[in-house]
Scaffold this motif. Structure first.
Motif, PDB file in Angstrom:
ATOM      1  N   VAL B  68     -95.281  -4.695  48.384  1.00 24.37           N
ATOM      2  CA  VAL B  68     -96.459  -5.483  48.749  1.00 24.37           C
ATOM      3  C   VAL B  68     -96.237  -6.054  50.139  1.00 24.37           C
ATOM      4  O   VAL B  68     -95.222  -6.723  50.383  1.00 24.37           O
ATOM      5  CB  VAL B  68     -96.691  -6.646  47.770  1.00 24.37           C
ATOM      6  CG1 VAL B  68     -97.953  -7.397  48.151  1.00 24.37           C
ATOM      7  CG2 VAL B  68     -96.773  -6.145  46.353  1.00 24.37           C
ATOM      8  N   ILE B  69     -97.149  -5.759  51.025  1.00 26.58           N
ATOM      9  CA  ILE B  69     -97.039  -6.331  52.364  1.00 26.58           C
ATOM     10  C   ILE B  69     -98.232  -7.232  52.624  1.00 26.58           C
ATOM     11  O   ILE B  69     -99.379  -6.797  52.551  1.00 26.58           O
ATOM     12  CB  ILE B  69     -96.988  -5.229  53.442  1.00 26.58           C
ATOM     13  CG1 ILE B  69     -95.757  -4.349  53.220  1.00 26.58           C
ATOM     14  CG2 ILE B  69     -96.955  -5.836  54.834  1.00 26.58           C
ATOM     15  CD1 ILE B  69     -95.639  -3.211  54.215  1.00 26.58           C
ATOM     16  N   ILE B  70     -97.951  -8.481  52.884  1.00 26.98           N
ATOM     17  CA  ILE B  70     -99.017  -9.444  53.142  1.00 26.98           C
ATOM     18  C   ILE B  70     -98.714 -10.179  54.436  1.00 26.98           C
ATOM     19  O   ILE B  70     -97.582 -10.177  54.916  1.00 26.98           O
ATOM     20  CB  ILE B  70     -99.119 -10.472  52.011  1.00 26.98           C
ATOM     21  CG1 ILE B  70     -97.741 -11.086  51.775  1.00 26.98           C
ATOM     22  CG2 ILE B  70     -99.664  -9.846  50.752  1.00 26.98           C
ATOM     23  CD1 ILE B  70     -97.779 -12.335  50.987  1.00 26.98           C
ATOM     24  N   PHE B  78    -102.723 -15.627  49.381  1.00 32.63           N
ATOM     25  CA  PHE B  78    -101.790 -14.533  49.171  1.00 32.63           C
ATOM     26  C   PHE B  78    -100.777 -14.831  48.081  1.00 32.63           C
ATOM     27  O   PHE B  78    -100.379 -13.939  47.333  1.00 32.63           O
ATOM     28  CB  PHE B  78    -101.090 -14.173  50.475  1.00 32.63           C
ATOM     29  CG  PHE B  78    -102.029 -13.561  51.465  1.00 32.63           C
ATOM     30  CD1 PHE B  78    -102.655 -12.360  51.201  1.00 32.63           C
ATOM     31  CD2 PHE B  78    -102.330 -14.208  52.657  1.00 32.63           C
ATOM     32  CE1 PHE B  78    -103.550 -11.801  52.095  1.00 32.63           C
ATOM     33  CE2 PHE B  78    -103.221 -13.652  53.564  1.00 32.63           C
ATOM     34  CZ  PHE B  78    -103.832 -12.447  53.281  1.00 32.63           C
ATOM     35  N   SER B  79    -100.378 -16.078  47.984  1.00 31.62           N
ATOM     36  CA  SER B  79     -99.411 -16.332  46.917  1.00 31.62           C
ATOM     37  C   SER B  79    -100.074 -16.182  45.555  1.00 31.62           C
ATOM     38  O   SER B  79     -99.428 -15.752  44.595  1.00 31.62           O
ATOM     39  CB  SER B  79     -98.695 -17.675  47.091  1.00 31.62           C
ATOM     40  OG  SER B  79     -99.609 -18.719  47.201  1.00 31.62           O
ATOM     41  N   ALA B  80    -101.350 -16.482  45.489  1.00 31.60           N
ATOM     42  CA  ALA B  80    -102.060 -16.251  44.224  1.00 31.60           C
ATOM     43  C   ALA B  80    -102.158 -14.753  43.945  1.00 31.60           C
ATOM     44  O   ALA B  80    -101.926 -14.298  42.819  1.00 31.60           O
ATOM     45  CB  ALA B  80    -103.446 -16.868  44.281  1.00 31.60           C
ATOM     46  N   ALA B  81    -102.484 -13.998  44.974  1.00 34.14           N
ATOM     47  CA  ALA B  81    -102.586 -12.551  44.802  1.00 34.14           C
ATOM     48  C   ALA B  81    -101.254 -11.965  44.352  1.00 34.14           C
ATOM     49  O   ALA B  81    -101.195 -11.127  43.447  1.00 34.14           O
ATOM     50  CB  ALA B  81    -103.034 -11.901  46.106  1.00 34.14           C
ATOM     51  N   ILE B  82    -100.190 -12.439  44.965  1.00 34.95           N
ATOM     52  CA  ILE B  82     -98.858 -11.958  44.605  1.00 34.95           C
ATOM     53  C   ILE B  82     -98.550 -12.243  43.144  1.00 34.95           C
ATOM     54  O   ILE B  82     -98.020 -11.396  42.429  1.00 34.95           O
ATOM     55  CB  ILE B  82     -97.782 -12.657  45.464  1.00 34.95           C
ATOM     56  CG1 ILE B  82     -97.910 -12.231  46.909  1.00 34.95           C
ATOM     57  CG2 ILE B  82     -96.400 -12.379  44.908  1.00 34.95           C
ATOM     58  CD1 ILE B  82     -97.063 -11.083  47.307  1.00 34.95           C
ATOM     59  N   SER B  83     -98.887 -13.436  42.713  1.00 38.72           N
ATOM     60  CA  SER B  83     -98.634 -13.776  41.313  1.00 38.72           C
ATOM     61  C   SER B  83     -99.319 -12.776  40.400  1.00 38.72           C
ATOM     62  O   SER B  83     -98.747 -12.323  39.405  1.00 38.72           O
ATOM     63  CB  SER B  83     -99.120 -15.189  41.005  1.00 38.72           C
ATOM     64  OG  SER B  83     -98.271 -16.126  41.617  1.00 38.72           O
ATOM     65  N   PHE B 298    -111.387 -15.297  44.731  1.00 42.16           N
ATOM     66  CA  PHE B 298    -110.662 -14.776  43.578  1.00 42.16           C
ATOM     67  C   PHE B 298    -109.439 -13.934  43.935  1.00 42.16           C
ATOM     68  O   PHE B 298    -109.369 -12.746  43.625  1.00 42.16           O
ATOM     69  CB  PHE B 298    -111.609 -13.963  42.702  1.00 42.16           C
ATOM     70  CG  PHE B 298    -112.783 -14.760  42.233  1.00 42.16           C
ATOM     71  CD1 PHE B 298    -112.635 -15.719  41.237  1.00 42.16           C
ATOM     72  CD2 PHE B 298    -114.030 -14.588  42.818  1.00 42.16           C
ATOM     73  CE1 PHE B 298    -113.714 -16.473  40.820  1.00 42.16           C
ATOM     74  CE2 PHE B 298    -115.109 -15.341  42.404  1.00 42.16           C
ATOM     75  CZ  PHE B 298    -114.960 -16.289  41.405  1.00 42.16           C
ATOM     76  N   PRO B 299    -108.492 -14.551  44.577  1.00 41.17           N
ATOM     77  CA  PRO B 299    -107.290 -13.816  44.967  1.00 41.17           C
ATOM     78  C   PRO B 299    -106.556 -13.231  43.772  1.00 41.17           C
ATOM     79  O   PRO B 299    -106.058 -12.107  43.851  1.00 41.17           O
ATOM     80  CB  PRO B 299    -106.433 -14.881  45.669  1.00 41.17           C
ATOM     81  CG  PRO B 299    -106.986 -16.189  45.229  1.00 41.17           C
ATOM     82  CD  PRO B 299    -108.437 -15.954  44.992  1.00 41.17           C
ATOM     83  N   GLN B 302    -108.334 -10.162  42.691  1.00 40.62           N
ATOM     84  CA  GLN B 302    -108.161  -9.076  43.664  1.00 40.62           C
ATOM     85  C   GLN B 302    -106.776  -8.450  43.542  1.00 40.62           C
ATOM     86  O   GLN B 302    -106.627  -7.230  43.540  1.00 40.62           O
ATOM     87  CB  GLN B 302    -108.364  -9.599  45.088  1.00 40.62           C
ATOM     88  CG  GLN B 302    -109.805  -9.781  45.470  1.00 40.62           C
ATOM     89  CD  GLN B 302    -109.969  -9.934  46.982  1.00 40.62           C
ATOM     90  OE1 GLN B 302    -109.535  -9.081  47.758  1.00 40.62           O
ATOM     91  NE2 GLN B 302    -110.583 -11.028  47.406  1.00 40.62           N
ATOM     92  N   GLY B 303    -105.772  -9.309  43.432  1.00 41.69           N
ATOM     93  CA  GLY B 303    -104.413  -8.799  43.305  1.00 41.69           C
ATOM     94  C   GLY B 303    -104.266  -7.965  42.046  1.00 41.69           C
ATOM     95  O   GLY B 303    -103.662  -6.889  42.053  1.00 41.69           O
ATOM     96  N   GLN B 304    -104.850  -8.461  40.992  1.00 45.75           N
ATOM     97  CA  GLN B 304    -104.776  -7.773  39.724  1.00 45.75           C
ATOM     98  C   GLN B 304    -105.422  -6.383  39.791  1.00 45.75           C
ATOM     99  O   GLN B 304    -104.830  -5.379  39.403  1.00 45.75           O
ATOM    100  CB  GLN B 304    -105.506  -8.624  38.683  1.00 45.75           C
ATOM    101  CG  GLN B 304    -105.190  -8.291  37.261  1.00 45.75           C
ATOM    102  CD  GLN B 304    -105.851  -9.309  36.341  1.00 45.75           C
ATOM    103  OE1 GLN B 304    -107.003  -9.687  36.555  1.00 45.75           O
ATOM    104  NE2 GLN B 304    -105.129  -9.746  35.333  1.00 45.75           N
TER     105      GLN B 304
END
Lengths: 345, 345
Positions: B68-70, B78-83, B298-299, B302-304
């Motif tokens: 994952v590159i952010i 981004f930290s929410a997306a990463i989670s 909705f990070p 989106q990540g999910q």
DNA sequence: ACTTTTCACGCAAACGTTTGCCTGTTTTTT
DNA sequence: AAAAAACAGGCAAACGTTTGCGTGAAAAGT
């Protein structure tokens, strides 16, 4: 140029040399003649050869990866620490594997297990708030995986760690307020179960007594770090017979909650009540009323030191200077930072 | 119990069976008799056997790792997306390798290269602001490493991505303010170079015209997202002949800067000026004056979705349903969220 | 009682790289 | 000119696991 990456074998075949020669040539091993060396390197370049890290890891029995387990990525402190760890590790050609425990002991145990199985070379951990058993760390020891703890340190003997000394910052904080003329200074502390609470309290007491001020235990109130808890704590202090004109709080969030509450109570935050807290989060730059100062804990520095230690441990292990004789105990001094930007520009 | 982890070979030797039998037994392969199977599993358990992930990765030619590159870990989005990515990946037994580009194109290219060499199975990327060339993504394609872009999408054809549609949220934001009785609504936008600025502007215009309101271009001002830039932008709007009673800002930070400035100018934020912004950061819960509403992107979702897509891609690849016929283009609708907690509890 | 099937397992190759040891050739030494 | 040393490179094992193929023995079918 297209499908599968080139391998050392293919290079060897094309050049009619053995794979060992190619391997050594690419590592500039002195026993390989200069001409062969150049031929090999040229072809490797041309084919876009990249060593298969997987194969290397497998072969060498190490992954050049260090694991990092932290409670929450979204906390500024930890993301700063991670950045430092990444930077440090990348410089030494290590990769960083990050995972969050969400302050959950069970999850932490799972992660340690997973990290062990994915064969990280070493581990950096800031333990979860709730962690009360430490068997999972012992396991790492048994498997000979070095661990360096940072910031949140478990109460164990014989561990490597880097932590921040809160006492100096606490003393600075109280001194700062005393200098500003405050004579009654409250402390909204965290739950007594946290080691961090103890340190803050110690510093507070030490600063008071050093300044020959009578220390009043009733000016210290604990809270559970929630907004409601903070309000209750503040209410308590405001009702105190020696109502404090300044308050030190466990962290910036508590300060912000308290400030919000104080403003709602109509208190003048320029004259009647000032806050100093811990963490020095960037968030306070966006506030119109913020703590006048905050104790910086240098997450980047802590992360850096922790990574340095771990990398050092790993390199001694490689030279089988094993069987550590001493344990790294690095203390970073906290420091009070005045919030210059507060309410002015 | 002590030194090196147990291997399949050792189990085989102790039980006087072949390694292949042990391997199959541990995988509950049907061709292995139930008694042998149990014997093997029992011994494996007893020895604390854990498969060597390194060896497996090597053997299978895949790492069960997604990169994952952010741009920035410290940004809440981004930290929410990463989670979300972590959670999704872990459920399917994948590991996540995180790296930050710090919004630097060169660093991003390096990271892509590194990820390719560490043989991640697939990649999730939110591209850096400054990235203007996209050759490094082509390379991944050549090496057959699937990529899913999220949130920050490069202007390329034939890519998988999940993004957030800002327009709906923008329309909702303006509608919300119109309903509240505001008739002159300003927009403090980001730099014109950002795609995100365009989307916000589009939405703003669409909402105005849909409501049969004359759209006044001079009520839109750009800014460079800094505190000074924001102040200048706000000053501009306040000096407007139709001084706006409400302002939409590019993101929460801009709102906070503007609010701070407005308060310093003595503007009554309850009556005379209201803000709506984008991001819906947790930070606004700590403010005593905050945007009245914010457009959530909705990070986590989106990540999910991005992770889901990538995992799907990887599984089809495993079944060699290769040669993707279609590209995933997932759009998450943004949504205006009223800030209930604002200034009240 | 014979062949055919099913069952349960072993053999060995393969994945890509590293590295200790050996061998043949050239250069240096005496 | 013969012996020793230095040089350049090859051979093969090893790392731990998976998996296609082969093979005896037991079970089933005739």
């Amino acid at each position: 140029m297209t499908g599968k990456p080139a391998t050392i074998k293919e290079i060897a075949k094309i050049l009619n040399v053995s794979v060992s020669t190619v391997s050594r040539a690419l590592h500039k091993h002195p026993t390989i003649g200069i001409t062969t060396q150049l031929k090999v390197q040229a072809l490797a370049e041309k084919l876009g050869y990249e060593p298969n890290q997987n194969a290397i890891s497998f072969q060498k029995g190490k992954t050049y990866t260090i694991g990092v387990i932290i409670p929450e990525l979204s906390e500024a402190f930890f993301s700063a620490a991670i950045s430092a760890i990444e930077d440090t590790a990348y410089k030494r050609n290590y990769t960083v594997l990050i995972a969050q425990s969400h302050d959950n002991e069970e999850k932490e145990i799972q992660l340690v297990e997973k990290m062990k199985n994915s064969r990280v070379d070493g581990l950096l951990i800031s333990v979860a708030k709730t962690t009360s058993s430490f068997a999972h760390f012992d396991m790492l020891k048994r498997f000979n995986i070095p661990v360096v703890f940072f910031d949140r340190i478990p109460p164990l003997k014989n561990i490597h760690y880097v932590a921040c000394n809160m006492e100096t910052g606490s003393i600075e904080a109280v001194n700062y307020l005393l200098q500003k003329g405050h004579r009654s200074i409250g402390l909204i502390n965290g739950p007594a179960t946290l080691a961090a609470s103890g340190e803050r309290k110690e510093g507070y007491i030490k600063a008071m007594t050093k300044n020959r001020l009578k220390f009043d235990p009733s000016l210290i109130v604990g809270c559970n770090l929630t907004e409601e808890g903070t309000r209750a704590a503040l209410d308590g202090l405001l009702a105190h017979k020696r109502r404090p004109s300044a308050i030190v709080t466990f962290n910036d969030y508590v300060s912000l909650y308290a400030i919000k509450h104080a403003r709602n109570l109509g208190i003048n935050l320029d004259k009647d009540l000032q806050f100093v807290s811990y963490a020095n989060l960037p968030i306070i730059n966006y506030m119109d009323y913020a703590p006048v100062a905050s104790v910086e804990q240098f997450p980047y520095l802590q992360g850096q030191k922790a990574a340095d230690i771990l990398l050092d441990l790993l390199s001694r292990k490689e030279q089988s200077l094993d069987e550590v004789q001493a344990y790294y105990n690095v203390i970073v001094e906290s420091q009070l930072i005045e919030n210059k930007t507060r309410n002015s520009y």
